[in-house]
Design an enzyme around this catalytic site. Structure first.
Site, PDB file in Angstrom:
ATOM      1  CB  CYS A   2      -0.896   0.000   1.237  1.00 56.59           C
ATOM      2  SG  CYS A   2       0.014  -0.165   2.776  1.00 56.59           S
ATOM      3  NE  ARG A  54      -5.225  -4.545   2.905  1.00 52.77           N
ATOM      4  CZ  ARG A  54      -6.006  -5.581   3.221  1.00 52.77           C
ATOM      5  NH1 ARG A  54      -7.326  -5.428   3.200  1.00 52.77           N
ATOM      6  NH2 ARG A  54      -5.487  -6.739   3.563  1.00 52.77           N
ATOM      7  CG  LEU A  55      -1.903  -4.359  -4.246  1.00 53.99           C
ATOM      8  CD1 LEU A  55      -2.857  -4.105  -5.400  1.00 53.99           C
ATOM      9  CD2 LEU A  55      -0.462  -4.427  -4.754  1.00 53.99           C
ATOM     10  CG  ASN A  81       4.207   0.012   1.734  1.00 60.32           C
ATOM     11  OD1 ASN A  81       3.765  -0.961   1.159  1.00 60.32           O
ATOM     12  ND2 ASN A  81       5.161   0.777   1.220  1.00 60.32           N
ATOM     13  N   GLY A  82       3.777  -3.112   3.503  1.00 58.56           N
ATOM     14  CA  GLY A  82       4.745  -4.194   3.450  1.00 58.56           C
ATOM     15  C   GLY A  82       4.138  -5.553   3.687  1.00 58.56           C
ATOM     16  CD  GLU A  83       2.356  -8.680   2.155  1.00 60.24           C
ATOM     17  OE1 GLU A  83       2.033  -9.330   3.177  1.00 60.24           O
ATOM     18  OE2 GLU A  83       1.524  -8.196   1.366  1.00 60.24           O
TER      19      GLU A  83
END
Length: 616
Positions: A2, A54-55, A81-83
């Site tokens: 995101c 957001r994606l 934002n991230g994983e």
């Protein structure tokens, strides 16, 4: 994945002008909408405002942000934002401490880890991330970024007000904060670009959270802390143990980074890096009776126009065909035309908010736009060359001993179009020397190391902090601009830490570049792929592309309103355009030669027109 943004001031009450404050948050979201086309949200507190687009990749239903968590009457909030790749382990650890969870998202795990452990909690994370956490108990804002700097996070401070954003353009949504460009910023563009000094956002007063750092903002001021640093120590594993551990770390990283609630794919160039990642992904998917989707990139006409050189010895397609057949993937050959890569030079600037890697960047932007309709997540082979020593400057004598950045040793190529008066004012050599020497001073030294190994450690550090960061920036901006999340398994901090201390005679055993990586992948790849000579990301060899760029540069030179001409010499441009191009002598990295110089000029001109910075 995101885009995040927001603001914080420990004394100011943003709820007094609620609608006005929310309108700024919404503007920040709109500025970064391409990073997160699936959902957007805002949250306004007394001292802070948070925004996120957001994606949707993981926890599609309950993972919306900004996310808040209330415990004992106190509410903490986050945008992220991230994983997070070690979510299961961290969730179990926090559950044992008595914490409960309302969602399946890694966002809640990350926020809970902060509540449990405080601002040093990022040292427990394995992932790619940039986050902002508002803590009303401490009346503070915490900004943090992953160790390798995969995810961006820019900020500025205006009279105690902290603004932050995934992309620079989000900061300019704040009223009265406008783009300004000073001598340092001009040096970043002309002397170092497309590289960028870590922590600087080129525009005056725009900064970026350093990789492996967090920034704590409170009424006591702004405090920056490193939660992670490379450490130099003797490597005590045998060669066999080193190969085994390297193989384990790579396989574990790829497996962790395959986490997704939507389909994934890989970028496959036929080189050892992307082929190994693809092989490991294909094997994991086959356990679920699923087929891996792969994509390769090339340029229209390269079959006829390609000319091998020292930097690019072979085309990718024959090796891609071998790997696609070997892995039985659903493969897609993608091509970019001359016209398209030229047209997207401006979009590339908009994605970065800065001039970028010219057509190396614009073509990747196009390829990502073709991939995103198929998959939202792609695993790539980026970063292996920086970590395993794949670039020529690790082993070529002239590069190795150059007392400057080895990917841009001769500044004359950068000066060839610049006005003499501007060159004198710029002080290019001094700026580059200071940047280089400042970086060398940060290298973790290993006492007793030989001069040659000590120099290799310096080259490795420069690559991790400079060259790799440029490529990570390219991958993030080009992918997220198209609603695609690109992951980089080789940038797992455990791999970086371990390989940092592996000596060169193991990394390049028997004189074979990246032999350690090749041996670690020996059971996963065919021999012709394992020992293929390095060939970087492809570029066009169509002379028509060069002609197209030359025409555009001439238009810029003849246009009195062209802002870049304040820095260029028209006579030098005429001489440059009438001289034959040398594709084998890059002025940056391995790919950026004469055509890319023209493309870079086009990008700078558009950048100055679009952002209209005040030059001071």
């Amino acid at each position: 994945m995101c885009g995040i943004a927001g603001f914080f001031h420990p004394q100011r009450d943003f709820t007094v002008e609620k609608e006005y404050s929310l309108s700024i948050l919404n503007s920040m979201n709109q500025a970064q909408r391409r990073r997160g086309p699936d959902h957007q949200g805002t949250l306004l507190c007394k001292h802070a405002g948070l925004a996120q687009v957001r994606l949707e990749i993981v926890d599609l239903v309950t993972g919306h942000q900004p996310m808040s968590k209330t415990i004992d009457g106190h509410t903490w909030s986050i945008v992220y934002n991230g994983e997070l790749y070690n979510t299961p382990e961290l969730r179990r650890e926090l559950t044992l401490l008595g914490y409960t969870f309302d969602t399946a998202s890694d966002t809640e795990v990350l926020l809970t880890a902060y509540i449990a452990y405080g601002p040093d909690f990022p040292e427990r994370l394995n992932g790619i991330f940039a986050f902002a956490i508002h803590d009303p108990v401490q009346n503070c804002l915490l900004l943090g970024r992953d160790r390798a700097g995969v995810k961006p996070l820019f900020y500025t401070i205006l009279d105690g007000l902290v603004l932050f954003s995934s992309e620079i353009k989000g900061l300019f949504c704040w009223p009265h904060f406008r783009p300004v460009l000073d001598r340092n910023g001009l040096n970043e563009i002309f002397s170092l670009g497309p590289a960028r000094t870590s922590g600087l956002g080129v525009f005056k007063d725009v900064k970026e959270v350093l990789p492996g750092h967090y920034i704590l903002c409170s009424g006591r001021g702004i405090r920056q802390e490193a939660y992670w640093r490379l450490k130099s120590c003797p490597h005590e594993d045998s060669y066999e143990e080193t190969v085994e551990k390297t193989a384990f770390l790579i396989e574990d990283s790829v497996r962790r980074q395959m986490v997704s609630d939507v389909p994934i794919c890989t970028f496959l160039s036929g080189g050892v890096d992307s082929s190994l990642v693809s092989s490991l992904c294909a094997r994991e998917l086959k356990k679920k009776n699923q087929q891996l989707t792969t994509f390769s990139f090339d340029f229209a006409g390269n079959q006829e126009n390609f000319h091998a050189n020292a930097f690019q010895p072979s085309q990718d397609r024959p090796f891609v065909e071998t790997m696609a057949a070997y892995l039985d993937t659903d493969h897609h050959f993608l091509e970019c035309s001359t016209q398209t890569q030229a047209e997207l030079l401006e979009d590339s600037v908009l994605a970065h908010d800065l001039p970028a890697m010219a057509d190396v960047d614009s073509s990747m932007l196009y390829f990502c736009s073709l991939v995103s309709p198929f998959c939202k997540v792609a695993l790539t082979g980026e970063c292996a060359d920086e970590i395993f020593g794949g670039y020529p400057w690790f082993h070529r004598e002239a590069c190795f001993h150059a007392e400057t950045f080895p990917w841009t040793m001769d500044l004359k190529a950068r000066q060839i179009l610049l006005d003499d008066g501007f060159l004198t004012e710029l002080g290019m050599e001094e700026y580059v020397r200071n940047a280089y020497e400042t970086s060398l001073a940060q290298v973790p030294v290993l006492p007793g190391e030989s001069p040659t190994e000590a120099r290799r450690r310096e080259i490795s550090y420069l690559n991790l902090r400079w060259f790799m960061q440029t490529l990570l920036n390219r991958m993030d901006r080009t992918s997220m601009y198209n609603g695609l999340e690109a992951r980089v398994p080789f940038a797992d901090h455990r791999i970086i830490e371990y390989l940092w201390n592996v000596p060169w005679d193991m990394k390049a055993k028997d004189g074979i570049v990246k032999n350690l990586l090749r041996q670690a992948g020996r059971t996963r790849l065919p021999e012709e792929i394992l020992f293929r000579r390095k060939s970087p990301y492809p570029k066009t060899y169509d002379k028509g592309y060069e002609t197209l760029l030359a025409g555009r540069v001439r238009e810029i030179a003849e246009d009195p309103s062209s802002p870049v001409m304040a820095f260029l010499d028209k006579k030098k441009i005429d001489r440059f355009l009438s001289s034959p191009s040398d594709y084998g002598k890059p002025w940056y990295g391995q790919l950026m030669a004469a055509p890319q110089m023209m493309a870079y000029v086009i990008q700078i001109d558009f950048w100055l027109r679009h952002y209209k910075p005040l030059i001071v």
